[in-house]
Design an enzyme around this catalytic site. Sequence first.
Site, short mmCIF file in Angstrom:
data_model
loop_
_atom_site.label_atom_id
_atom_site.label_comp_id
_atom_site.label_asym_id
_atom_site.label_seq_id
_atom_site.Cartn_x
_atom_site.Cartn_y
_atom_site.Cartn_z
N LYS A 133 0.88 -1.17 0.00
CA LYS A 133 0.00 0.00 0.00
C LYS A 133 0.92 1.22 0.00
O LYS A 133 2.08 1.11 0.40
CB LYS A 133 -0.87 0.01 1.26
CG LYS A 133 -1.91 -1.09 1.28
CD LYS A 133 -2.85 -0.87 2.44
CE LYS A 133 -3.64 -2.11 2.75
NZ LYS A 133 -4.37 -2.01 4.01
N HIS A 136 2.20 6.69 2.55
CA HIS A 136 1.65 8.03 2.32
C HIS A 136 1.91 8.93 3.52
O HIS A 136 2.46 8.50 4.53
CB HIS A 136 0.16 7.96 1.99
CG HIS A 136 -0.63 7.28 3.06
ND1 HIS A 136 -0.89 7.87 4.26
CD2 HIS A 136 -1.21 6.06 3.10
CE1 HIS A 136 -1.60 7.05 5.00
NE2 HIS A 136 -1.80 5.94 4.33
N HIS A 139 1.67 8.33 7.32
CA HIS A 139 2.70 7.66 8.10
C HIS A 139 3.81 8.61 8.55
O HIS A 139 4.72 8.20 9.26
CB HIS A 139 3.33 6.51 7.31
CG HIS A 139 2.47 5.28 7.31
ND1 HIS A 139 1.75 4.88 6.23
CD2 HIS A 139 2.20 4.38 8.29
CE1 HIS A 139 1.08 3.79 6.52
NE2 HIS A 139 1.32 3.46 7.76
N1 ARG Z 1 0.92 -0.94 9.78
C1 ARG Z 1 0.01 -0.26 10.63
C2 ARG Z 1 -0.68 0.87 9.86
O1 ARG Z 1 -0.13 1.39 8.94
C3 ARG Z 1 0.67 0.34 11.85
C4 ARG Z 1 1.29 -0.66 12.78
C5 ARG Z 1 1.48 -0.11 14.13
N2 ARG Z 1 2.10 -1.03 15.02
C6 ARG Z 1 1.49 -2.05 15.63
N3 ARG Z 1 2.20 -2.83 16.38
N4 ARG Z 1 0.22 -2.27 15.47
O2 ARG Z 1 -1.78 1.24 10.19
#
Ligand code: ARG
Length: 573
Positions: A133, A136, A139
Site C-alpha cells: 500500500k 503516504h 505515516h
Molecule cells: N501498519 C500499521 C498501519 O499502517 C501500523 C502498525 C502499528 N504497530 C502495531 N504494532 N500495530 O496502520
Amino acid sequence: MLQFKQRAAAALEAAIGTLAPGSSPTAAELSSMLEYPPEKSMGDLAFPCFRLSRILRKAPPVIAASLAEALGSLPGLKKAEPAGGYLNFFLDDSYFTDTVADRILSEGERYGRNDSGKGKTMVIDYSSPNVAKPFHIGHLGSTVIGHSLKCLYDFAGWKTVGVNHLGDWGTQFGKMIVAYRRWGDEETVKKGGVDELVALYVRFHKEAEADPSLNDLAREEFTKLEHKDEENLRLWKWFLSVSLEEYEKTYRQLGIVFDAYTGESFYTDKMDAQVERLREKGLLKIDDGASLVDLSAYGMPPCLILKRDGSTLYPARDIAAAVYRKQTYHFDKCIYVTSNQQILHFQQWFKVVELMGYDWYDQLLHVPYGTLSIGGEKLATRTGNVILLKDLFRMAIEKARQIMEEKSPDLPDKDSVSEAVGVGAVVFYYLSNSRIKDTDFNLEDALSFEGNTGPYAQYTYARCCSIIEKAGGVPEKGRTAGYRPCEAESALCRVLSLFPEKIGDAIRDSEPMVITRYIIDVCAAFNRFYHDCAILSAPEEAARAFRVRLSACVKTVLGNAFGLICLKKTPRI
Ligand code: ARG
C-alpha cells in the site's frame, strides 16, 4: 536551571521541615511544583504555596513570606520575594552568564543528556508502513514522532530499540499476487518499484468493484501464501524487498535507522502459543465461527482474535509481538506510535494482555497522533488519491533548491543542503503542533525563512557556525575576564540553560513539540542578541570572546536539539 531548581527544592524541603517537622513533600516533589512565571517582573521561577497551606495550617501568603526569609541566601539567588501565595525567585544574571557557557562548551554533544533511564530498556514500534500500500503522508506522524521519542529516551539514558512493525502480511498480498499475475510483469515492477506495485493494488480495487469474484481469488492466494506456497512466497518476498528498498531511501533522508524490521509476518509462527493461552484462561469466545475476547465488562467492543477460517487478525499479531519483545528485549516500556484511528485497537489488546495475566501490561504505551491533510484534503488509501511521503519530500526539496539558488547561488553543496532544508522543513512544521491535533500542511509556510520554521532554525545554526569560523575558533574562557554581559546576553543564557529539563518534559508528555518550540525560543533569543550586540566587530576583546563563545553554545544546543527531531545540521545555507 535544573541545577538551581534542585538546590531550591532541597532548601525548600529543609525550610518546610523546620516549620512542620516530618511533613514536607520530598525535594523531587517540590522541584516539580516550581513554575516558570508568565512575566519577567515575577522573577525567574515561582513556588506556589497553596498546597502547603493544609500541611502548615497557614494562609499561602504567610507561608510565602516565611519561606522567603529562610531561602534568602541560596547561591545564585538575587532575591526571593513573596507575592500573594507565590514565592518568586529572582536569579543573578551572573549565575547564568558565568556558568552556562562553560557547561555547554565542556559537555558539547552530551549537553542535555541525563541518566534517569540508566539500566532501563524501551522498545518503540514506529513508522510501520503497509507493504504494497502507499507509504503516504499519514505515516509521517508515526515516523517522525516515533523517531523523536526514541532519540529523547536515548538522551535520558535509556537503551532504545526501534522496531519497524511492517504491515507485511494479510489479504492485501493475495490482492497483489492476483493483480500482478493479471496485469503486471517483472520488467515494469523492476523499473517502477513501489509505484508500480501501488498502481497494481489500486487497479485491483477498481476492477474488483466491477468483478467482486476477484476478492475471492485474492483470499485464496493469501491462504496459499499462508500455507507456504513456493511461488506465492517468492512473489511476496520480492514485493517486500522492492518496497523496503524504497522506504530506506526515505529513512535515509530523515536520518532514521531501525534496529529491527520485524513486520507482522515475523509473528506467524508465534501466535498459536498466545491463542492457546487465551483458550486456557477461558478468554476466547466463539461468535459466528470467529474467536474473540469479550470486553463488554470494560465498556469496549470485543477484540477479534481469529477469523472464521482460523486465520489470525491484527490484534492477535500485536499480542504475539508484545510477548516476543518482552522475552527478547526485556523492555521496561514498549511504545506504539500510530494515528488516533487506532486508539481503540490498542486499548482493546492492552486489556487482553492484562487479562491474559501478563504483569507487564502496564508497560505498554500507545502514543496516538492527529490526522494530516494537505490544503484541507484528507487522505484515502484505496483509491490512489493519496500523497506519498516521498513526493512530499521531493516537492519540498525542489522548492528549497529554488530558494537556495536565489539566496545563496554560490553555495557549493546545494544538493545536500536543499535536501536537509526541504525535508527538515516538512518535519519541523509537522512537529511544531501538538501531536494529537489535526494538522493542515502548507508547504510555503513550512519553507519560509521568516516564520518559526525548520529553515529559520537551520539558518540560525548556520549563522553561529559562520561566526565561529570567522573568529578562528572558540576562545578560551580566560579571554572573557572582566566582561559584564548585557540584558540580551543574559536572556539568551537563561534560555540555553533550560535545555536539559526540556528532555524530561518532552518524555513526560510524549511530545516532540516541546523540542521544536524550545528551538524557536533559542533562535529568537539568539537573534535578539545578534541584533543588539556587535559580535566580531565588538571593540573590546573580552566582549568579542564572550559573544563568540555564546554563539558556540547556541550552535551546540541547536545541534543537539535538531538531532532529537530528525532535523539535519546545516553549517552552511
Ligand atoms: N501498519 C500499521 C498501519 O499502517 C501500523 C502498525 C502499528 N504497530 C502495531 N504494532 N500495530 O496502520
